[in-house]
Enzyme design. Structure first.
Site, PDB file in Angstrom:
ATOM      1  N   CYS A  86       0.430  -1.338   0.018  1.00 43.51           N
ATOM      2  CA  CYS A  86      -0.009   0.178  -0.292  1.00 43.51           C
ATOM      3  C   CYS A  86       1.430   1.144   0.026  1.00 43.51           C
ATOM      4  O   CYS A  86       1.286   1.520  -1.038  1.00 43.51           O
ATOM      5  CB  CYS A  86      -0.905  -0.084   1.395  1.00 43.51           C
ATOM      6  SG  CYS A  86      -1.815   0.849   1.056  1.00 43.51           S
ATOM      7  N   HIS A 203      -3.994  -5.639   0.578  1.00 49.26           N
ATOM      8  CA  HIS A 203      -3.149  -5.569   1.854  1.00 49.26           C
ATOM      9  C   HIS A 203      -2.999  -7.046   2.432  1.00 49.26           C
ATOM     10  O   HIS A 203      -3.792  -7.888   3.030  1.00 49.26           O
ATOM     11  CB  HIS A 203      -3.781  -5.547   3.451  1.00 49.26           C
ATOM     12  CG  HIS A 203      -3.307  -3.551   3.350  1.00 49.26           C
ATOM     13  ND1 HIS A 203      -2.605  -2.973   3.539  1.00 49.26           N
ATOM     14  CD2 HIS A 203      -4.485  -3.015   2.633  1.00 49.26           C
ATOM     15  CE1 HIS A 203      -2.598  -2.039   3.277  1.00 49.26           C
ATOM     16  NE2 HIS A 203      -3.468  -1.741   2.925  1.00 49.26           N
ATOM     17  N   GLU A 205      -1.143  -8.598   4.995  1.00 44.72           N
ATOM     18  CA  GLU A 205      -1.055  -9.184   5.549  1.00 44.72           C
ATOM     19  C   GLU A 205      -1.858  -8.789   6.899  1.00 44.72           C
ATOM     20  O   GLU A 205      -2.729  -9.660   8.115  1.00 44.72           O
ATOM     21  CB  GLU A 205      -0.121  -7.587   6.553  1.00 44.72           C
ATOM     22  CG  GLU A 205      -0.949  -6.590   6.976  1.00 44.72           C
ATOM     23  CD  GLU A 205      -1.062  -6.017   5.524  1.00 44.72           C
ATOM     24  OE1 GLU A 205      -0.147  -5.971   4.616  1.00 44.72           O
ATOM     25  OE2 GLU A 205      -1.107  -4.639   5.971  1.00 44.72           O
TER      26      GLU A 205
END
Lengths: 229, 80
Positions: A86, A203, A205
């Protein structure tokens, strides 16, 4: 896998990144502040998401010129893997460590939703736990994710396996509807020439725990932990 | 010495903000606007008094920070 996560003023996903890296490697990443000029000896450097320096001037522009980035660049040139997610992706393009640029979303709206990604090159240390064409659903949340590169750069990326991920629909097709931000050719992530630097807008994660609503993002971190063990 | 730096998107780079402005102008009844491209103007006040040196410094500022030359062009204007 020893890793360092760089924290800029306005970073806000660093702890999500720390959790995902620790889950995959069993080791707590070091947090390094943007004013630091030294990095610990690590196998992976991560630039997390957020809005560093308030996205002033251009997203990632200020952070790309911060003191710590000189050392990140030195390590990257030595071949130390660098991952930017990002805002981290925006910083890597602003720093010239990845080709292209990330512009305002074509809709001019902040996009916050799950997207489906297709792995375009599984022959890298980032994507070793994936298969080419594999799809994964992960969230994205950004205002400036509209990937642009000139025609020569796009051709070079395409020919050299430099495109890491594309936005696709449920059947794996790169449709306009599946593209959340207007990115050229539905590009969601790219590698540098040596495939040791990866940047992507979504994302992974934030898709590593069933409580996130999915765990498709684990493949990236587990692949890295295996490659860099 | 005062300077203005004009940062504009390169031709061929899509400009959704320019398009939105174009659309809004049409909605307000302004006819005949064929294209709108949005950029930025950055005003600087420099201690430098030599024009050539000021221009050289501004050029470096543009390449290193003020413009992203992947997508943007820049033009430097010294105003006094």
């Amino acid at each position: 896998m020893r890793s360092a996560v760089i924290v800029f003023p306005g970073s806000n996903r660093e702890m999500d990144m720390v959790a995902a890296l620790e889950q995959a490697s069993g080791k707590k990443p070091a947090l390094v502040f943007h004013k630091d000029t030294e990095l610990p000896e690590v196998d992976l450097i991560v630039l997390p998401g957020g809005f560093s320096h308030g996205d002033y001037l251009r997203a990632g522009a200020m952070a790309a010129r911060s003191p710590v980035m000189a050392e990140v660049r030195r390590r990257a040139e030595k071949g130390v893997p660098v991952l930017g997610v990002c805002n981290g992706f925006q910083i890597l393009t602003e720093a010239g460590l990845l080709p292209g640029a990330l512009m305002r979303n074509a809709s001019l709206r902040f996009v916050c939703k799950n997207v489906t990604l297709r792995c375009e090159n599984a022959q890298t240390l980032f994507t070793g736990a994936m298969e080419a064409g594999q799809r994964m659903t992960v969230p994205c949340a950004h205002m400036d994710g509209n990937y642009f590169a000139d025609a020569d750069t796009m051709k070079r990326l395409e020919d050299s396996g430099g495109i890491a991920f594309r936005y696709v629909d449920g059947e794996g097709r790169t449709t306009e509807e599946a593209n959340p931000n207007g990115s050229l050719d539905n590009v969601a992530g790219v590698f540098n020439e040596t495939k040791t630097v990866l940047g992507l807008m979504p994302h992974p994660e934030d898709a590593t725990d069933p409580l996130h609503g999915g765990t498709d993002g684990r493949a990236l971190f587990h692949g890295l932990a295996e490659a860099l063990a | 010495m005062k300077a203005k730096v004009h940062v504009t998107l390169k031709p061929g780079v899509l400009d959704p903000q320019g398009k939105a402005i174009h659309h809004a102008l049409g909605a307000l009844g302004f006819q005949g606007v064929e294209e709108v491209r949005q950029g930025k103007v950055i005003e600087l006040e420099l201690a430098e008094t030599d024009r050539a040196r000021a221009e050289a410094a501004l050029d470096e500022m543009c390449r290193k920070l003020l413009a992203n030359t992947v997508i943007e062009n820049y033009a430097i204007e010294l105003t006094d």
